[in-house]
Every structure is written in structure tokens, then in C-alpha cells.
Design a protein around this motif. Structure first.
Motif, PDB file in Angstrom:
ATOM      1  N   UNK A  18       0.820  -1.226   0.000  1.00 19.66           N
ATOM      2  CA  UNK A  18       0.000   0.000   0.000  1.00 19.66           C
ATOM      3  C   UNK A  18       0.846   1.265   0.000  1.00 19.66           C
ATOM      4  N   UNK A  19       2.169   1.128   0.103  1.00 23.25           N
ATOM      5  CA  UNK A  19       3.048   2.298  -0.001  1.00 23.25           C
ATOM      6  C   UNK A  19       3.160   2.797  -1.445  1.00 23.25           C
ATOM      7  N   UNK A  20       2.782   1.987  -2.390  1.00 26.30           N
ATOM      8  CA  UNK A  20       2.911   2.346  -3.801  1.00 26.30           C
ATOM      9  C   UNK A  20       1.538   2.742  -4.373  1.00 26.30           C
ATOM     10  N   UNK A  21       1.583   3.524  -5.425  1.00 22.60           N
ATOM     11  CA  UNK A  21       0.358   3.875  -6.131  1.00 22.60           C
ATOM     12  C   UNK A  21      -0.298   2.595  -6.646  1.00 22.60           C
ATOM     13  N   UNK A  22      -1.583   2.385  -6.365  1.00 19.84           N
ATOM     14  CA  UNK A  22      -2.233   1.135  -6.770  1.00 19.84           C
ATOM     15  C   UNK A  22      -2.181   0.871  -8.267  1.00 19.84           C
ATOM     16  N   UNK A  23      -2.252   1.908  -9.071  1.00 15.07           N
ATOM     17  CA  UNK A  23      -2.212   1.715 -10.526  1.00 15.07           C
ATOM     18  C   UNK A  23      -0.868   1.148 -10.967  1.00 15.07           C
ATOM     19  N   UNK A  24       0.201   1.601 -10.322  1.00 19.23           N
ATOM     20  CA  UNK A  24       1.535   1.092 -10.666  1.00 19.23           C
ATOM     21  C   UNK A  24       1.812  -0.250  -9.986  1.00 19.23           C
ATOM     22  N   UNK A  63       1.712 -16.102  -2.243  1.00 24.47           N
ATOM     23  CA  UNK A  63       1.730 -17.269  -1.359  1.00 24.47           C
ATOM     24  C   UNK A  63       3.056 -17.439  -0.619  1.00 24.47           C
ATOM     25  N   UNK A  64       4.070 -16.772  -1.102  1.00 22.80           N
ATOM     26  CA  UNK A  64       5.368 -16.902  -0.453  1.00 22.80           C
ATOM     27  C   UNK A  64       6.487 -16.456  -1.365  1.00 22.80           C
ATOM     28  N   UNK A  65       7.681 -16.996  -1.096  1.00 25.48           N
ATOM     29  CA  UNK A  65       8.895 -16.600  -1.812  1.00 25.48           C
ATOM     30  C   UNK A  65       9.496 -17.789  -2.555  1.00 25.48           C
ATOM     31  N   UNK A  66       9.975 -17.510  -3.745  1.00 27.15           N
ATOM     32  CA  UNK A  66      10.826 -18.468  -4.446  1.00 27.15           C
ATOM     33  C   UNK A  66      12.263 -18.024  -4.219  1.00 27.15           C
ATOM     34  N   UNK A  67      13.105 -18.955  -3.749  1.00 26.71           N
ATOM     35  CA  UNK A  67      14.468 -18.612  -3.354  1.00 26.71           C
ATOM     36  C   UNK A  67      15.456 -19.507  -4.095  1.00 26.71           C
ATOM     37  N   UNK A  68      16.467 -18.875  -4.679  1.00 26.72           N
ATOM     38  CA  UNK A  68      17.600 -19.578  -5.274  1.00 26.72           C
ATOM     39  C   UNK A  68      18.829 -19.283  -4.408  1.00 26.72           C
ATOM     40  N   UNK A  69      19.510 -20.314  -3.954  1.00 29.77           N
ATOM     41  CA  UNK A  69      20.775 -20.092  -3.266  1.00 29.77           C
ATOM     42  C   UNK A  69      21.790 -19.524  -4.253  1.00 29.77           C
ATOM     43  N   UNK A  70      22.814 -18.819  -3.760  1.00 34.53           N
ATOM     44  CA  UNK A  70      23.840 -18.300  -4.666  1.00 34.53           C
ATOM     45  C   UNK A  70      24.463 -19.417  -5.503  1.00 34.53           C
ATOM     46  N   UNK A  71      24.622 -19.184  -6.783  1.00 33.59           N
ATOM     47  CA  UNK A  71      25.245 -20.112  -7.729  1.00 33.59           C
ATOM     48  C   UNK A  71      24.517 -21.449  -7.789  1.00 33.59           C
ATOM     49  N   UNK A  72      23.196 -21.413  -7.639  1.00 33.29           N
ATOM     50  CA  UNK A  72      22.383 -22.624  -7.701  1.00 33.29           C
ATOM     51  C   UNK A  72      21.243 -22.407  -8.685  1.00 33.29           C
ATOM     52  N   UNK A  73      20.872 -23.454  -9.404  1.00 34.88           N
ATOM     53  CA  UNK A  73      19.830 -23.337 -10.421  1.00 34.88           C
ATOM     54  C   UNK A  73      18.499 -23.930  -9.973  1.00 34.88           C
ATOM     55  N   UNK A  74      18.502 -24.673  -8.876  1.00 35.45           N
ATOM     56  CA  UNK A  74      17.258 -25.228  -8.342  1.00 35.45           C
ATOM     57  C   UNK A  74      16.741 -24.301  -7.246  1.00 35.45           C
ATOM     58  N   UNK A  75      15.435 -24.119  -7.212  1.00 40.32           N
ATOM     59  CA  UNK A  75      14.849 -23.190  -6.249  1.00 40.32           C
ATOM     60  C   UNK A  75      14.121 -23.935  -5.135  1.00 40.32           C
ATOM     61  N   UNK A  76      13.805 -23.184  -4.081  1.00 40.76           N
ATOM     62  CA  UNK A  76      12.994 -23.704  -2.982  1.00 40.76           C
ATOM     63  C   UNK A  76      11.898 -22.679  -2.681  1.00 40.76           C
ATOM     64  N   UNK A  77      10.797 -23.180  -2.140  1.00 41.15           N
ATOM     65  CA  UNK A  77       9.657 -22.327  -1.824  1.00 41.15           C
ATOM     66  C   UNK A  77       9.581 -22.103  -0.316  1.00 41.15           C
ATOM     67  N   UNK A  78       9.367 -20.843   0.073  1.00 47.37           N
ATOM     68  CA  UNK A  78       9.185 -20.483   1.477  1.00 47.37           C
ATOM     69  C   UNK A  78       7.797 -19.872   1.620  1.00 47.37           C
ATOM     70  N   UNK A  79       6.880 -20.524   2.292  1.00 43.08           N
ATOM     71  CA  UNK A  79       5.518 -19.972   2.412  1.00 43.08           C
ATOM     72  C   UNK A  79       5.484 -18.696   3.243  1.00 43.08           C
ATOM     73  N   UNK A  80       4.745 -17.705   2.762  1.00 36.80           N
ATOM     74  CA  UNK A  80       4.567 -16.442   3.492  1.00 36.80           C
ATOM     75  C   UNK A  80       3.484 -15.645   2.768  1.00 36.80           C
ATOM     76  N   UNK A  81       2.255 -15.890   3.122  1.00 32.55           N
ATOM     77  CA  UNK A  81       1.135 -15.269   2.421  1.00 32.55           C
ATOM     78  C   UNK A  81       1.049 -13.773   2.736  1.00 32.55           C
ATOM     79  N   UNK A  82       0.658 -13.025   1.726  1.00 30.81           N
ATOM     80  CA  UNK A  82       0.522 -11.581   1.886  1.00 30.81           C
ATOM     81  C   UNK A  82       0.108 -10.941   0.580  1.00 30.81           C
ATOM     82  N   UNK A  83       0.512  -9.689   0.394  1.00 33.18           N
ATOM     83  CA  UNK A  83       0.173  -8.940  -0.816  1.00 33.18           C
ATOM     84  C   UNK A  83       1.441  -8.337  -1.407  1.00 33.18           C
ATOM     85  N   UNK A  84       1.604  -8.498  -2.705  1.00 27.25           N
ATOM     86  CA  UNK A  84       2.746  -7.925  -3.401  1.00 27.25           C
ATOM     87  C   UNK A  84       2.294  -7.122  -4.595  1.00 27.25           C
ATOM     88  N   UNK A  85       3.255  -6.494  -5.243  1.00 29.72           N
ATOM     89  CA  UNK A  85       2.972  -5.690  -6.430  1.00 29.72           C
ATOM     90  C   UNK A  85       3.308  -6.492  -7.682  1.00 29.72           C
TER      91      UNK A  85
END
Length: 215
Positions: free
Chosen positions: A162-168, A175-197
Motif C-alpha cells: 500500500x506504499x505504492x500507487x495502486x495503478x503502478x 503465497x510466499x517466496x521463491x528462493x535460489x541459493x547463490x550459484x544454484x539453479x534449483x529453487x525452494x519455496x518459502x511460504x509467506x502469504x501476503x500482498x505484493x505488487x
């Protein structure tokens, strides 16, 4: 008398000449045999460099295939399968929250991690990315070696949508975050529900991540 002496001298000379000729013929017949009459070299013997010899001789140490030793434990990079990820408790202020991404080595071996993890919001039924990747803040830190059971962390700033203009911003449930470790091509999921842009032209960064450090 003179004729008799000449006749004897002639006989002596002829006899000498005949003897010399016989000696010369004998020498030619016995001393110089034609080269073709000498026996040809045999081909039954096998030289040291023949294929049969090299095939039956045992290989030398230099011929034996070299064995590459496996690198000692602790030199490998941490892979997605080596760790579990979670979000730690954080602080909030000025329209943002700050939480640590905890990276725990749950494998049975030592691994090393260095740099920035790749972080982004995901949502929907297929884990679609929402918005831009997290902005990398600060400088790359030193490598962190993790023994089994040890953890590293990377600090993440979450700017409230909500800090940003809603139109932008185009606020979208995540549902959460997709995370890649440094120098890694496989990802992992970290659940964390909320709202993003979902909008990619927002003024600023909805996610920022710092380099990995020891937890």
C-alpha cells in the motif's frame, strides 16, 4: 748353348707366370664371394618395439589410468537439496518489515555459501512470479562454511504494497517466496502469504536482499 739357356729361362719365366696366375685365380675364387650368396637376415625374431612385445608386456605406471581423488568434504557449494529455508521473526518500521531468510544445512556434509540469494514473490496455482526479483543491497560478503546443522542468514526488506500507487503496484495476493541459493539453479519455496505488487514499473523495490552472513 746360348739358345739352350734362353729356352730354359723362357720355361722358368712361363712357369712363374703360370703359378702367379693360379694363385690369383685361387684368391679370387676363395676370398670374395658374391653378396647374394650370404644368407638373408631372419625375420622370426620379434624386436622390443613390435606389437606382440608391447601387447604382452605389463603396462608401466605412466600407462596406467590416473585416478582423480574426490575433493575433500567442505569444498562444495550448498545446494537446494542440502538446506531447509525459513523466515525468522523481524522488525517493522516506515512501511516496511525486515526479516531474515534462514538457511540451515540439513545434509550430512559440510557446504559453503556466499553472495546473494535470488528472491521473488510467487502466487497463483502454478507458482507464477509476481513483480521483480529482490534488489541486491550492499556488497558481497565472505564465504560462510556450514557444518551439518549450522545456519546462515540473508536479511530481506519487505516494503508494504500500500506504499505504492495502486495503478503502478497492481496489488496481488502472494503465497510466499521463491528462493535460489547463490550459484544454484534449483529453487525452494518459502511460504509467506501476503500482498505484493505485480506491476513492474513501481518507483522503488518491494523486496531487497542483503548478502549471506553467519546466523
Amino acid at each position: 748353348m746360348a739358345s739352350t739357356k734362353k729356352s730354359r729361362i723362357s720355361q722358368v719365366v712361363m712357369a712363374a707366370v703360370g703359378a702367379s696366375g693360379a694363385l690369383l685365380l685361387s684368391a679370387c675364387g676363395n676370398g670374395t664371394q658374391p653378396a647374394a650368396s650370404s644368407p638373408p637376415p631372419t625375420t622370426d625374431s620379434v624386436s622390443e618395439t613390435s606389437p606382440a612385445s608391447s601387447a604382452t608386456s605389463p603396462p608401466s605406471e605412466s600407462d596406467s589410468p590416473s585416478t582423480t581423488q574426490a575433493p575433500p568434504a567442505g569444498n562444495g557449494l550448498c545446494k537446494a537439496a542440502d538446506v531447509t529455508l525459513s523466515l525468522g521473526n523481524g522488525d517493522a518500521g516506515a512501511g516496511s518489515s525486515y526479516r531474515s531468510l534462514l538457511i540451515k544445512n540439513t545434509s550430512g556434509k559440510t557446504c559453503t555459501i556466499q553472495g546473494y540469494p535470488g528472491v521473488s514473490y510467487v502466487g497463483g496455482s502454478g507458482g507464477d512470479q509476481i513483480g521483480q526479483d529482490a534488489y541486491r543491497e550492499g556488497t558481497k560478503g565472505p564465504a560462510v562454511k556450514l557444518e551439518p546443522g549450522q545456519s546462515a542468514a540473508a536479511d530481506i526488506q519487505f516494503v508494504q504494497a500500500h506504499n505504492f500507487d495502486p495503478a503502478a503496484c497492481q496489488p496481488t495476493a502472494v503465497k510466499g517466496l521463491r528462493v535460489y541459493l547463490p550459484q544454484e539453479t534449483a529453487s525452494k519455496f518459502v511460504p509467506d502469504e501476503g500482498t505484493g505488487c505485480a506491476g513492474k514499473q513501481i518507483p522503488g523495490h518491494q523486496l531487497s536482499v542483503k548478502t549471506v552472513h553467519r546466523a
